[in-house]
Scaffold this motif. Structure first.
Motif, PDB file in Angstrom:
ATOM      1  N   LEU A  29       0.842  -1.201   0.000  1.00 54.36           N
ATOM      2  CA  LEU A  29       0.000   0.000   0.000  1.00 54.36           C
ATOM      3  C   LEU A  29       0.877   1.251   0.000  1.00 54.36           C
ATOM      4  O   LEU A  29       0.624   2.203  -0.736  1.00 54.36           O
ATOM      5  N   ASP A  30       1.938   1.244   0.816  1.00 54.69           N
ATOM      6  CA  ASP A  30       2.858   2.389   0.832  1.00 54.69           C
ATOM      7  C   ASP A  30       3.557   2.550  -0.517  1.00 54.69           C
ATOM      8  O   ASP A  30       3.811   3.677  -0.951  1.00 54.69           O
ATOM      9  N   ALA A  31       3.901   1.446  -1.166  1.00 54.69           N
ATOM     10  CA  ALA A  31       4.553   1.531  -2.481  1.00 54.69           C
ATOM     11  C   ALA A  31       3.649   2.296  -3.447  1.00 54.69           C
ATOM     12  O   ALA A  31       4.107   3.163  -4.200  1.00 54.69           O
ATOM     13  N   LEU A  32       2.344   1.994  -3.420  1.00 57.21           N
ATOM     14  CA  LEU A  32       1.380   2.688  -4.282  1.00 57.21           C
ATOM     15  C   LEU A  32       1.214   4.146  -3.854  1.00 57.21           C
ATOM     16  O   LEU A  32       1.239   5.066  -4.674  1.00 57.21           O
ATOM     17  N   HIS A  33       1.048   4.345  -2.545  1.00 55.03           N
ATOM     18  CA  HIS A  33       0.797   5.687  -2.015  1.00 55.03           C
ATOM     19  C   HIS A  33       2.003   6.610  -2.254  1.00 55.03           C
ATOM     20  O   HIS A  33       1.863   7.712  -2.782  1.00 55.03           O
TER      21      HIS A  33
END
Ligand SMILES: *Cc1c(COP(=O)(O)O)cnc(C)c1O
Length: 371
Positions: free
Chosen positions: A61-65
């Protein structure tokens, strides 16, 4: 006899020595944030993907965000996302204060339909997030052409696609940024949370390295409002120990998928279609059945564990209740009829064959006939 959906322990057992050595090395090093273990994995994973850079982060999720933040996405912007995906794809957009704009998939491949993207583009649209769902690459040539013509960035969600190829080239650097999750159940999984972004763009890579570390390039100098989203060295070392096995493990998944497809096609069941351009890595093997819940129950009674990816379309989640009335018939139909069969590198072909026997028998029952 029972056939589990996916077991993580046998995967560990296969690489017990390599993983044990890697973990011990980190413990002995006295260095527990960042450092050479993280850098070494970033280098190997970038090389594996054919990308110039890999930036390790805390999770997918952090990679996307962080990827969207690096692309400059913020409040008032719109980002095109698949209508049928894991919720994280949408959440990353929402965390930037931007609006996820869903586009429907091609029914046979489950991936975003390029022909439906243009109608969703507005003056506020800034990016497209194609998801390589279930381990099968989306139609990147057409998606990238639409993005280029409209001046949009492309952030690929490759959380289910480690090692898959698009027109012979590994996923990892087709779009501007590629986001990865190493959640334990993914094709390349850590033993806890972990993620990464790969890219060929030097400036975006530099921005992401700052964003994951408090917005800092130099200690106590903060250039942007960043995050603490670093890849843990223990997880990096474990991932480095597992990466050499990825291709062989993906091959085993492919053998199981081929067995399912060959056997199940004859039953009249909807099996996943693989386009010419795609070499999928079969993170999931997903069938569709009009009486999905009854089939799942019958399989369960015969000892076969199955899962549903995903039972509720994102726009029908309470978190997105303001979008509940959007007309997304493909996403809704899929939520109602998809079923994921057991698949994984440690599932034996014998068990996969037994599962096919059971399915053939069940699908022959009048109440469970596919058509
Ligand atoms: C797993 C997954 C994510 C999120 O990854 P986490 O590491 O669990 O945060 C995002 N997108 C897709 C398609 C996924 O399957």
């Amino acid at each position: 006899m029972t056939i589990p959906f996916l077991e993580l322990r046998p995967a560990y057992d296969e690489l017990r020595t390599e993983i044990g050595t890697a973990v011990q090395r980190v413990l002995d090093s006295g260095w527990y944030i960042g450092g050479s273990e993280v850098e070494a994995f970033e280098r190997s994973f970038a090389d594996y993907c054919g990308a110039r850079h890999c930036i390790g982060v805390s999770n997918g999720l952090d990679a996307l965000h962080l990827g969207l933040r690096a692309l400059g996405i913020g409040p008032g912007d719109e980002v095109i996302v698949p209508s049928n995906t894991f919720i994280a794809t949408w959440l990353a957009v929402s965390h930037c204060g931007a609006k996820p704009v869903p586009v429907e998939p091609i029914a046979s491949t489950f991936n975003i339909d390029p022909d439906k993207i243009e109608a969703a583009i507005t003056a506020r649209t800034k990016a497209i997030i194609p998801v390589h769902l279930y381990g099968q690459p989306a139609d990147l040539t057409n998606i990238l052409a639409i993005a280029r013509a409209a001046g949009l960035a492309v952030l690929e969600d490759a959380a289910q696609a480690h090692g898959s190829r698009y027109k012979g080239q590994r996923i990892g650097a087709h779009g501007d940024l590629v986001a990865w999750s190493f959640y334990p159940g993914k094709n390349l999984g850590a033993m806890g949370d972990a993620g990464a972004i790969t890219t060929n763009d030097d400036a975006l890579a530099d921005e992401l390295r700052a964003l994951r570390n408090y917005g800092s390039r130099e200690r106590y100098v903060n250039d942007v409002i960043g995050y603490n989203s670093r890849l843990d060295p223990l997880q990096a070392a474990i991932l480095g120990a597992k990466l050499p096995a990825l291709d062989a493990w993906n091959d085993r998944r492919r053998d199981i998928a081929n067995l399912y497809t060959t056997r199940l096609r004859k039953t009249g069941l909807d099996v996943p279609a693989v386009p010419e351009f795609a070499e999928p890595v079969w993170h999931l093997y997903v069938i569709r059945h009009p009486r999905r819940d009854a089939l799942q129950k019958a399989l369960s009674e015969r000892g076969v564990d199955t899962l549903i990816h995903y039972p509720v379309a994102p726009h029908r989640q309470k978190a997105y209740s303001h979008m509940a009335r959007a007309s997304l018939p493909h996403a809704e139909a899929m939520a109602g009829d998809v079923l994921s069969l057991p698949i994984g590198p440690q599932l034996s072909l014998g068990d996969a064959g037994r599962l096919a026997d059971i399915l053939e028998e069940l699908l022959d029952r009048p109440e469970l006939r596919p058509a």
